[in-house]
Design a protein around this motif. Structure first.
Motif, PDB file in Angstrom:
ATOM      1  N   ALA A  41       1.949  -1.145   3.927  1.00  5.86           N
ATOM      2  CA  ALA A  41       1.384  -2.307   5.165  1.00  5.86           C
ATOM      3  C   ALA A  41       1.566  -3.451   3.302  1.00  5.86           C
ATOM      4  O   ALA A  41       1.338  -3.117   2.355  1.00  5.86           O
ATOM      5  CB  ALA A  41      -0.063  -2.260   4.292  1.00  5.86           C
ATOM      6  N   GLN A  42       1.682  -4.733   4.102  1.00  4.87           N
ATOM      7  CA  GLN A  42       2.113  -5.891   2.780  1.00  4.87           C
ATOM      8  C   GLN A  42       0.921  -6.869   2.552  1.00  4.87           C
ATOM      9  O   GLN A  42       0.923  -7.475   3.613  1.00  4.87           O
ATOM     10  CB  GLN A  42       4.231  -5.877   2.907  1.00  4.87           C
ATOM     11  N   ASN A  81       1.526 -14.452   6.314  1.00  2.00           N
ATOM     12  CA  ASN A  81       1.125 -13.101   6.001  1.00  2.00           C
ATOM     13  C   ASN A  81      -0.806 -13.554   6.609  1.00  2.00           C
ATOM     14  O   ASN A  81      -0.956 -12.719   7.878  1.00  2.00           O
ATOM     15  CB  ASN A  81       0.426 -12.685   4.721  1.00  2.00           C
ATOM     16  N   GLN A 101      -2.187  -7.115   4.145  1.00  2.00           N
ATOM     17  CA  GLN A 101      -2.130  -5.898   4.623  1.00  2.00           C
ATOM     18  C   GLN A 101      -1.368  -4.987   5.470  1.00  2.00           C
ATOM     19  O   GLN A 101      -1.485  -4.547   6.627  1.00  2.00           O
ATOM     20  CB  GLN A 101      -3.252  -4.144   3.872  1.00  2.00           C
ATOM     21  N   SER A 112       1.373  -1.544   0.389  1.00  2.00           N
ATOM     22  CA  SER A 112      -0.105   0.196  -0.531  1.00  2.00           C
ATOM     23  C   SER A 112       1.163   1.586  -0.186  1.00  2.00           C
ATOM     24  O   SER A 112       2.281   1.164   0.549  1.00  2.00           O
ATOM     25  CB  SER A 112      -0.987   0.108   1.153  1.00  2.00           C
TER      26      SER A 112
END
Length: 99
Positions: free
Chosen positions: A11-12, A36, A16, A7
């Motif tokens: 955020a991944q 994740n 996120q 993002s």
């Protein structure tokens, strides 16, 4: 559904996760879907416990951070992005499936 997404705020991955949140829940590879999702769901469980299963506050915390929710007296922070996010997700959350 892009496991490599990042993002604008950093955020991944699919859930996120911010890097600090990912580390807090033992996620070493944020772009690994299994790690994740595992970290994201553990975070959601923690937020549900912290905010007494108040889904609105959990969503606000997931979007803006639990610190922001606590800063505003355990209410949804006055950020338009967060308020819109909570409204949208609650609408989807309460929507009944059609047969």
């Amino acid at each position: 559904f892009n496991s490599r997404v990042v993002s604008p705020k950093g955020a991944q991955g699919l859930m996120q996760l911010m890097p600090g949140t990912a580390a807090r829940f033992g996620v070493r590879r944020s772009f690994d879907p299994a790690q994740n999702i595992s970290g994201g769901t553990r975070y959601l469980r923690e937020l549900l416990n912290r905010f007494n299963n108040r889904v609105d506050l959990v969503l606000a915390s997931y979007n803006a951070g639990e610190g922001a929710v606590m800063k505003y007296g355990n209410t949804i922070p006055p950020y338009s992005e967060t308020r819109n996010y909570v409204k949208l997700i609650l609408k989807r959350y309460t929507k009944k499936p059609t047969s």
